[in-house]
Design a protein around this motif. Structure first.
Motif, PDB file in Angstrom:
ATOM      1  N   LEU A 476     -18.521  17.801   1.001  1.00 34.16           N
ATOM      2  CA  LEU A 476     -19.890  17.859   0.522  1.00 34.16           C
ATOM      3  C   LEU A 476     -20.833  18.345   1.622  1.00 34.16           C
ATOM      4  O   LEU A 476     -21.743  19.157   1.382  1.00 34.16           O
ATOM      5  N   PHE A 477     -20.621  17.853   2.828  1.00 33.09           N
ATOM      6  CA  PHE A 477     -21.488  18.228   3.952  1.00 33.09           C
ATOM      7  C   PHE A 477     -21.422  19.738   4.211  1.00 33.09           C
ATOM      8  O   PHE A 477     -22.443  20.394   4.431  1.00 33.09           O
ATOM      9  N   TYR A 478     -20.207  20.309   4.185  1.00 29.21           N
ATOM     10  CA  TYR A 478     -20.037  21.725   4.546  1.00 29.21           C
ATOM     11  C   TYR A 478     -20.337  22.674   3.390  1.00 29.21           C
ATOM     12  O   TYR A 478     -20.676  23.833   3.612  1.00 29.21           O
ATOM     13  N   ASN A 479     -20.213  22.225   2.153  1.00 30.35           N
ATOM     14  CA  ASN A 479     -20.359  23.133   1.009  1.00 30.35           C
ATOM     15  C   ASN A 479     -21.648  22.929   0.221  1.00 30.35           C
ATOM     16  O   ASN A 479     -22.101  23.850  -0.460  1.00 30.35           O
ATOM     17  N   GLY A 480     -22.200  21.761   0.314  1.00 27.11           N
ATOM     18  CA  GLY A 480     -23.379  21.464  -0.497  1.00 27.11           C
ATOM     19  C   GLY A 480     -22.968  21.072  -1.898  1.00 27.11           C
ATOM     20  O   GLY A 480     -21.930  21.506  -2.424  1.00 27.11           O
ATOM     21  N   GLU A 481     -23.815  20.246  -2.544  1.00 23.98           N
ATOM     22  CA  GLU A 481     -23.440  19.684  -3.840  1.00 23.98           C
ATOM     23  C   GLU A 481     -23.340  20.740  -4.931  1.00 23.98           C
ATOM     24  O   GLU A 481     -22.393  20.740  -5.730  1.00 23.98           O
ATOM     25  N   MET A 482     -24.261  21.689  -4.963  1.00 23.22           N
ATOM     26  CA  MET A 482     -24.281  22.675  -6.034  1.00 23.22           C
ATOM     27  C   MET A 482     -23.019  23.545  -6.005  1.00 23.22           C
ATOM     28  O   MET A 482     -22.373  23.770  -7.034  1.00 23.22           O
ATOM     29  N   LYS A 501     -14.341  10.654  -4.948  1.00 23.14           N
ATOM     30  CA  LYS A 501     -13.638   9.533  -4.318  1.00 23.14           C
ATOM     31  C   LYS A 501     -12.671   8.878  -5.298  1.00 23.14           C
ATOM     32  O   LYS A 501     -11.599   8.414  -4.900  1.00 23.14           O
ATOM     33  N   ARG A 502     -13.057   8.860  -6.572  1.00 21.21           N
ATOM     34  CA  ARG A 502     -12.204   8.237  -7.587  1.00 21.21           C
ATOM     35  C   ARG A 502     -11.041   9.139  -7.973  1.00 21.21           C
ATOM     36  O   ARG A 502      -9.938   8.688  -8.227  1.00 21.21           O
ATOM     37  N   GLU A 503     -11.295  10.456  -8.005  1.00 21.65           N
ATOM     38  CA  GLU A 503     -10.289  11.432  -8.448  1.00 21.65           C
ATOM     39  C   GLU A 503      -9.875  12.335  -7.292  1.00 21.65           C
ATOM     40  O   GLU A 503      -9.972  13.555  -7.372  1.00 21.65           O
ATOM     41  N   LYS A 504      -9.424  11.727  -6.210  1.00 15.67           N
ATOM     42  CA  LYS A 504      -9.102  12.474  -4.989  1.00 15.67           C
ATOM     43  C   LYS A 504      -8.115  13.618  -5.246  1.00 15.67           C
ATOM     44  O   LYS A 504      -8.363  14.766  -4.890  1.00 15.67           O
ATOM     45  N   THR A 505      -6.988  13.300  -5.871  1.00 16.72           N
ATOM     46  CA  THR A 505      -5.946  14.313  -6.069  1.00 16.72           C
ATOM     47  C   THR A 505      -6.389  15.371  -7.073  1.00 16.72           C
ATOM     48  O   THR A 505      -6.134  16.568  -6.878  1.00 16.72           O
ATOM     49  N   GLU A 506      -7.065  14.965  -8.144  1.00 14.25           N
ATOM     50  CA  GLU A 506      -7.554  15.922  -9.137  1.00 14.25           C
ATOM     51  C   GLU A 506      -8.556  16.889  -8.507  1.00 14.25           C
ATOM     52  O   GLU A 506      -8.518  18.107  -8.753  1.00 14.25           O
ATOM     53  N   ALA A 507      -9.446  16.349  -7.662  1.00 14.25           N
ATOM     54  CA  ALA A 507     -10.427  17.204  -6.978  1.00 14.25           C
ATOM     55  C   ALA A 507      -9.716  18.213  -6.084  1.00 14.25           C
ATOM     56  O   ALA A 507     -10.063  19.405  -6.045  1.00 14.25           O
ATOM     57  N   ALA A 508      -8.696  17.743  -5.364  1.00 19.37           N
ATOM     58  CA  ALA A 508      -7.946  18.635  -4.478  1.00 19.37           C
ATOM     59  C   ALA A 508      -7.247  19.732  -5.265  1.00 19.37           C
ATOM     60  O   ALA A 508      -7.229  20.901  -4.863  1.00 19.37           O
ATOM     61  N   LEU A 509      -6.666  19.377  -6.411  1.00 20.63           N
ATOM     62  CA  LEU A 509      -5.971  20.363  -7.247  1.00 20.63           C
ATOM     63  C   LEU A 509      -6.939  21.414  -7.787  1.00 20.63           C
ATOM     64  O   LEU A 509      -6.603  22.603  -7.854  1.00 20.63           O
ATOM     65  N   ARG A 510      -8.143  20.986  -8.158  1.00 22.39           N
ATOM     66  CA  ARG A 510      -9.134  21.946  -8.660  1.00 22.39           C
ATOM     67  C   ARG A 510      -9.580  22.897  -7.552  1.00 22.39           C
ATOM     68  O   ARG A 510      -9.754  24.098  -7.781  1.00 22.39           O
ATOM     69  N   ILE A 511      -9.756  22.371  -6.354  1.00 17.18           N
ATOM     70  CA  ILE A 511     -10.119  23.228  -5.216  1.00 17.18           C
ATOM     71  C   ILE A 511      -9.004  24.228  -4.927  1.00 17.18           C
ATOM     72  O   ILE A 511      -9.239  25.406  -4.648  1.00 17.18           O
ATOM     73  N   ALA A 512      -7.752  23.749  -5.013  1.00 15.13           N
ATOM     74  CA  ALA A 512      -6.597  24.605  -4.701  1.00 15.13           C
ATOM     75  C   ALA A 512      -6.449  25.746  -5.700  1.00 15.13           C
ATOM     76  O   ALA A 512      -5.991  26.843  -5.339  1.00 15.13           O
ATOM     77  N   SER A 513      -6.836  25.509  -6.959  1.00 16.26           N
ATOM     78  CA  SER A 513      -6.642  26.527  -7.998  1.00 16.26           C
ATOM     79  C   SER A 513      -7.908  27.308  -8.317  1.00 16.26           C
ATOM     80  O   SER A 513      -7.877  28.212  -9.161  1.00 16.26           O
ATOM     81  N   ALA A 514      -9.029  26.998  -7.675  1.00 16.29           N
ATOM     82  CA  ALA A 514     -10.300  27.661  -7.971  1.00 16.29           C
ATOM     83  C   ALA A 514     -10.294  29.114  -7.501  1.00 16.29           C
ATOM     84  O   ALA A 514      -9.642  29.465  -6.512  1.00 16.29           O
ATOM     85  N   GLN A 515     -11.013  29.969  -8.232  1.00 13.02           N
ATOM     86  CA  GLN A 515     -11.154  31.368  -7.825  1.00 13.02           C
ATOM     87  C   GLN A 515     -11.979  31.482  -6.555  1.00 13.02           C
ATOM     88  O   GLN A 515     -11.708  32.301  -5.693  1.00 13.02           O
ATOM     89  N   LYS A 516     -12.997  30.643  -6.449  1.00 14.28           N
ATOM     90  CA  LYS A 516     -13.906  30.679  -5.307  1.00 14.28           C
ATOM     91  C   LYS A 516     -13.390  29.782  -4.187  1.00 14.28           C
ATOM     92  O   LYS A 516     -12.955  28.660  -4.426  1.00 14.28           O
ATOM     93  N   SER A 517     -13.420  30.283  -2.971  1.00 11.50           N
ATOM     94  CA  SER A 517     -12.984  29.489  -1.819  1.00 11.50           C
ATOM     95  C   SER A 517     -14.080  28.526  -1.395  1.00 11.50           C
ATOM     96  O   SER A 517     -15.266  28.780  -1.597  1.00 11.50           O
ATOM     97  N   ILE A 518     -13.670  27.420  -0.767  1.00  7.87           N
ATOM     98  CA  ILE A 518     -14.628  26.474  -0.215  1.00  7.87           C
ATOM     99  C   ILE A 518     -14.880  26.806   1.256  1.00  7.87           C
ATOM    100  O   ILE A 518     -14.126  27.578   1.880  1.00  7.87           O
ATOM    101  N   ILE A 519     -15.937  26.236   1.790  1.00 10.79           N
ATOM    102  CA  ILE A 519     -16.167  26.294   3.240  1.00 10.79           C
ATOM    103  C   ILE A 519     -15.416  25.113   3.835  1.00 10.79           C
ATOM    104  O   ILE A 519     -15.724  23.953   3.521  1.00 10.79           O
ATOM    105  N   PRO A 520     -14.404  25.353   4.667  1.00  8.73           N
ATOM    106  CA  PRO A 520     -13.588  24.232   5.153  1.00  8.73           C
ATOM    107  C   PRO A 520     -14.322  23.396   6.189  1.00  8.73           C
ATOM    108  O   PRO A 520     -15.089  23.935   6.998  1.00  8.73           O
ATOM    109  N   PRO A 521     -14.123  22.082   6.187  1.00  6.42           N
ATOM    110  CA  PRO A 521     -14.633  21.256   7.270  1.00  6.42           C
ATOM    111  C   PRO A 521     -14.093  21.765   8.613  1.00  6.42           C
ATOM    112  O   PRO A 521     -12.933  22.210   8.695  1.00  6.42           O
TER     113      PRO A 521
END
Length: 533
Positions: A476-482, A501-521
């Motif tokens: 959240l800090f590196y990417n911003g909420e939006m 925090k509740r859906e840790k693995t699901e969140a990770a899977l969505r990030i892994a399969s997303a078209q858009k890359s995240i800004i890594p910590p």
């Protein structure tokens, strides 16, 4: 006990030295690392036999190290006179009264080392010097082993013609269970151990009487009819009778059964377990050396547990065990301090590990320590969500998954970083360890582990405390909420921080399969650069 093994020119080993533990030796390595070759070489110098046949019967061009042979052929083709390829396998034993007849200094050690030992040497036979030179005019990579000689001697320089009784060896290969051989093998030991001489004699007499009764009953009418048929042809009629010669003794007609099923038809896992148990039981009081190839083969988790317990109870105090394995369960249960890692020019041995760490992994026999043992580079993460996100960050940066570049990302699933880093340090592995700061300063978390960390080889990567205590607030800090809502597909009505925090693995899977890359910590990005090199 064997204190040292030296192998020169045999198969994959050009010049190899192995120093086994006095009791238990767990030999681990990737495919084609030489595990089976090592145990084969030890057995060859102990028994003078391989695959149940004498060394002379089994000798072939593929025994010789390929690199040595190729170098020899190139030199001879170029007109250079170089020495012929040879094989030498030496076993050095501890000094004891039982092996004094093998004691001497005729070995390759420098400076001179007088101790009991045996050496198996394969070299050109001087009697065929002319034939060898003629062959060398047009050499090939297949050496003319017909012109070679095998010499099996003690370090006292005396020829060994048969295995000395104090070098009794049990060789158990559970990888393959050939039906006929399996039956013969087990039958031999069952008969030797389970029957008294009087019982053997009684069975033999009863078996002979049964065969005689067949001749006098069922076969009698057949013989009477055949006698009439052949009466007009010759004076000596042909008759049928049960063979009473030694070659048809009762031992060849009796076969072991498992739960009323012939042993040869039992499942391979059952055959393997019985094969190991019977052989170790048979040899527990006589065999000084026991070699077991991959005891985990064909066995379920629970069956392997039972087998390992049985092996531990059957192993004699005076025995030296050599076990090759591809199983984390086996090396955890038997003890990481007995591990020898093959793959380099010489084996890597864990000389010093805290006893508490050895016990720690023994209590977690299902944990895949073998991945840490066999990997060249390792990334240690706390859980599956960290593993998934790290792999995405790595792929975005380098275009490959870590495993494609020989980097294994291992989730500890709550295991101790201390224990895992101690094992990695003992094996001198390249490691990037990644963890949450959990509200503590990174230096505070790193300090207890400094003895296992080496700059440029094993380093710890922890996010800054003011960027969040765990991976989710760091993202959240590196990417911003939006931006993160867009990647995760979370509506504005949901509390993003709570959901992640509740859906840790699901969140990770969505990030892994997303078209858009995240800004890594930053700490994860640093770990990526470090482990890539």
């Amino acid at each position: 006990m064997i204190t040292k093994v030296k192998i020169q020119g045999y198969r994959k080993y050009k010049n190899f030295t192995f120093r086994p533990n006095p009791r238990l030796n767990l030999i681990v390595g990737s495919n084609e690392s030489g595990k089976s070759t090592l145990t084969e070489a030890i057995a060859l110098a102990l028994t003078g036999r391989i695959n149940g046949r004498t060394a002379a019967e089994e000798l072939n061009p593929y025994w010789f190290n390929i690199e040595i042979v190729e170098k020899f052929v190139r030199s001879r083709t170029a007109g250079k006179r170089v020495t012929w390829p040879e094989i030498c396998i030496e076993l050095f034993f501890e000094d004891c009264d039982e092996l004094q007849q093998l004691c001497g200094a005729i070995n390759s050690d420098v400076p001179t080392n007088a101790c009991p030992g045996t050496a198996m040497r394969v070299f050109p036979d001087p009697e065929y010097a002319d034939e060898l030179e003629e062959w060398a005019k047009r050499p090939s990579n297949l050496l003319p082993v017909e012109y070679y000689k095998i010499d099996w001697r003690s370090f006292a320089d005396t020829v060994i013609t048969s295995r000395p009784k104090h070098l009794a060896t049990a060789i158990i290969d559970s990888r393959t269970v050939r039906s006929t051989t399996g039956v013969d093998y087990h039958m031999r030991y069952i008969l030797n151990d389970g029957l008294k001489p009087a019982e053997r004699a009684a069975i033999s007499v009863a078996y002979r009487e049964i065969k005689a009764s067949l001749s006098n009953s069922v076969l009698k009418s057949v013989n009477d009819r055949m006698a009439e048929m052949h009466a007009s042809l010759h004076d000596q009629p042909i008759s049928l009778s049960m063979d009473q010669s030694a070659r048809t003794s009762w031992e060849g007609a009796v076969t072991p059964h498992v739960n009323n099923v012939p042993f040869s038809m039992a499942g391979q896992g059952q055959q393997a377990a019985i094969k190991i148990s019977l052989a170790m039981s048979r040899h527990s009081e006589s065999a000084a050396f026991v070699m077991i190839e991959e005891p985990e083969n064909h066995l379920t988790y629970t069956s392997l547990t039972t087998l390992l317990q049985r092996m531990e109870s059957l192993a004699g105090e005076h025995q030296q065990l050599f076990i090759t394995t591809h199983s984390s369960f086996v090396i955890n249960r038997m003890g990481l301090n007995s591990l020898h890692l093959l793959g380099g020019s010489n084996p890597y041995k864990i000389d010093e590990m805290e006893e508490s760490t050895v016990r720690y992994f023994q209590k977690l026999p299902g944990y895949d320590t073998l991945r840490m043992v066999l990997s060249n580079k390792i990334v240690l993460v706390e859980g599956p969500s960290d593993e998934i996100i790290f792999e995405r960050i790595f792929r975005d940066k380098y275009g490959y998954r870590p495993m494609e570049l020989g980097i294994d990302v291992i989730s500890l699933h709550g295991l101790s970083f201390h224990r895992c880093l101690e094992l990695c340090a003992a094996l001198d592995k390249y490691v990037a360890a990644i963890r949450d700061n959990d509200g503590a300063e990174p230096d505070e978390l790193t300090k207890p582990l400094e003895e296992f960390l080496v700059e440029g080889r094993r380093e710890f990567f922890i996010g800054k405390k003011d960027h969040g205590g765990t991976l989710e607030p760091q993202l959240l800090f590196y990417n911003g909420e939006m931006a993160l809502r867009e990647v995760l597909g979370i509506s504005e009505n949901a509390n993003l921080s709570t959901w992640m925090k509740r859906e840790k693995t699901e969140a990770a899977l969505r990030i892994a399969s997303a078209q858009k890359s995240i800004i890594p910590p930053q700490y994860m990005l640093d770990a990526t650069s470090f482990i890539h090199g």
